[in-house]
Write a protein that holds these residues in place. Structure first.
Motif, mmCIF file in Angstrom:
data_model
loop_
_atom_site.group_PDB
_atom_site.id
_atom_site.type_symbol
_atom_site.label_atom_id
_atom_site.label_comp_id
_atom_site.label_asym_id
_atom_site.label_seq_id
_atom_site.Cartn_x
_atom_site.Cartn_y
_atom_site.Cartn_z
ATOM 1 N N THR A 93 0.854 -1.190 0.000
ATOM 2 C CA THR A 93 0.000 0.000 0.000
ATOM 3 C C THR A 93 0.891 1.242 0.000
ATOM 4 O OG1 THR A 93 -0.128 0.099 2.406
ATOM 5 C CG2 THR A 93 -1.826 -1.187 1.282
ATOM 6 N N PHE A 94 0.311 2.386 -0.238
ATOM 7 C CA PHE A 94 1.074 3.625 -0.287
ATOM 8 C C PHE A 94 1.364 4.219 1.084
ATOM 9 C CE2 PHE A 94 -0.448 3.546 -4.646
ATOM 10 C CZ PHE A 94 0.713 3.885 -5.324
ATOM 11 N N LEU A 95 0.501 3.979 2.043
ATOM 12 C CA LEU A 95 0.672 4.566 3.371
ATOM 13 C C LEU A 95 1.141 3.524 4.379
ATOM 14 C CD1 LEU A 95 -2.545 6.750 3.625
ATOM 15 C CD2 LEU A 95 -0.234 7.478 3.030
ATOM 16 N N THR A 96 1.954 3.959 5.312
ATOM 17 C CA THR A 96 2.379 3.069 6.384
ATOM 18 C C THR A 96 1.276 2.971 7.433
ATOM 19 O OG1 THR A 96 3.326 4.808 7.764
ATOM 20 C CG2 THR A 96 4.783 3.819 6.089
ATOM 21 N N ASN A 97 1.366 1.960 8.260
ATOM 22 C CA ASN A 97 0.416 1.833 9.363
ATOM 23 C C ASN A 97 0.550 2.996 10.332
ATOM 24 O OD1 ASN A 97 -0.659 -0.525 8.337
ATOM 25 N ND2 ASN A 97 0.721 -1.834 9.505
ATOM 26 N N HIS A 98 1.755 3.526 10.492
ATOM 27 C CA HIS A 98 1.948 4.690 11.361
ATOM 28 C C HIS A 98 1.150 5.894 10.837
ATOM 29 C CE1 HIS A 98 5.108 2.237 13.053
ATOM 30 N NE2 HIS A 98 5.359 3.158 13.970
ATOM 31 N N ALA A 99 1.169 6.102 9.526
ATOM 32 C CA ALA A 99 0.410 7.207 8.936
ATOM 33 C C ALA A 99 -1.085 6.985 9.108
ATOM 34 C CB ALA A 99 0.754 7.364 7.456
ATOM 35 N N ARG A 100 -1.531 5.757 8.928
ATOM 36 C CA ARG A 100 -2.956 5.455 9.098
ATOM 37 C C ARG A 100 -3.423 5.715 10.530
ATOM 38 N NH1 ARG A 100 -1.419 1.073 5.914
ATOM 39 N NH2 ARG A 100 -2.230 1.299 3.810
ATOM 40 N N VAL A 101 -2.629 5.259 11.500
ATOM 41 C CA VAL A 101 -2.997 5.460 12.909
ATOM 42 C C VAL A 101 -3.008 6.951 13.234
ATOM 43 C CG1 VAL A 101 -2.218 5.103 15.295
ATOM 44 C CG2 VAL A 101 -2.289 3.176 13.687
ATOM 45 N N LEU A 102 -2.007 7.672 12.773
ATOM 46 C CA LEU A 102 -1.961 9.116 13.035
ATOM 47 C C LEU A 102 -3.164 9.822 12.419
ATOM 48 C CD1 LEU A 102 -0.086 11.106 14.490
ATOM 49 C CD2 LEU A 102 0.958 11.580 12.278
ATOM 50 N N ALA A 103 -3.551 9.438 11.220
ATOM 51 C CA ALA A 103 -4.721 10.033 10.564
ATOM 52 C C ALA A 103 -6.002 9.698 11.316
ATOM 53 C CB ALA A 103 -4.818 9.570 9.113
ATOM 54 N N ALA A 104 -6.107 8.477 11.817
ATOM 55 C CA ALA A 104 -7.291 8.080 12.590
ATOM 56 C C ALA A 104 -7.389 8.898 13.871
ATOM 57 C CB ALA A 104 -7.251 6.589 12.908
ATOM 58 N N ILE A 105 -6.256 9.121 14.519
ATOM 59 C CA ILE A 105 -6.246 9.931 15.741
ATOM 60 C C ILE A 105 -6.566 11.388 15.411
ATOM 61 C CG2 ILE A 105 -4.745 10.847 17.556
ATOM 62 C CD1 ILE A 105 -3.431 8.024 17.612
ATOM 63 N N ALA A 106 -6.043 11.882 14.306
ATOM 64 C CA ALA A 106 -6.346 13.266 13.905
ATOM 65 C C ALA A 106 -7.839 13.448 13.682
ATOM 66 C CB ALA A 106 -5.563 13.642 12.653
ATOM 67 N N ASP A 107 -8.494 12.416 13.190
ATOM 68 C CA ASP A 107 -9.929 12.470 12.941
ATOM 69 C C ASP A 107 -10.744 12.424 14.229
ATOM 70 O OD1 ASP A 107 -12.121 12.556 11.084
ATOM 71 O OD2 ASP A 107 -12.463 10.435 11.549
ATOM 72 N N ASN A 108 -10.227 11.732 15.244
ATOM 73 C CA ASN A 108 -10.928 11.602 16.535
ATOM 74 C C ASN A 108 -9.889 11.526 17.633
ATOM 75 O OD1 ASN A 108 -12.395 10.964 18.790
ATOM 76 N ND2 ASN A 108 -13.392 9.172 17.913
ATOM 77 N N ARG A 109 -9.629 12.652 18.274
ATOM 78 C CA ARG A 109 -8.560 12.762 19.270
ATOM 79 C C ARG A 109 -8.817 11.942 20.528
ATOM 80 N NH1 ARG A 109 -4.861 16.950 17.714
ATOM 81 N NH2 ARG A 109 -5.246 17.092 15.494
#
Length: 109
Positions: free
Chosen positions: A12-28
């Motif tokens: 995939t293009f994104l790492t799991n770290h990027a996905r987790v960070l994006a999920a947290i950014a969406d819901n702190r």
């Protein structure tokens, strides 16, 4: 979880770290269980990723009852030399824009 795609095999293009960070950014205040479901990861993997992000200063948390409130440092520079000068804020802006566009498409159909 509604709207979450099925598990994907292969690269995939994104790492799991990027996905987790994006999920947290969406819901702190997201629970690890919810982040894991959204990112299609195990809860243990999400805990490890959050620990990595906290250790390097990209993320911090405050205990709130039985949960956490997360804070992201948007000024932190991305780690890879190819992204020298790009900040967490720039990454999250791209990911948030993409997520908003996907949500609009879902609502239009």
């Amino acid at each position: 979880m509604d709207g979450v795609p099925e598990s994907h095999a292969g690269w995939t293009f994104l790492t799991n770290h990027a996905r987790v960070l994006a999920a947290i950014a969406d819901n702190r205040s997201a629970r690890i269980r919810d982040i894991a479901a959204r990112c299609r990861l195990t809860e243990r993997a999400v805990q490890k990723i959050i620990a990595d992000l906290e250790q390097d200063g990209y993320l911090s948390h405050t205990r709130r009852g039985r949960g956490n409130d997360y804070d992201i440092d948007p000024t932190k520079i991305l780690r890879h030399p190819a992204e020298a000068g790009l900040t967490v804020a720039s990454l999250l802006t791209v990911l948030a824009k993409d997520e908003a566009e996907r949500q609009n498409k879902v609502h239009e159909s």
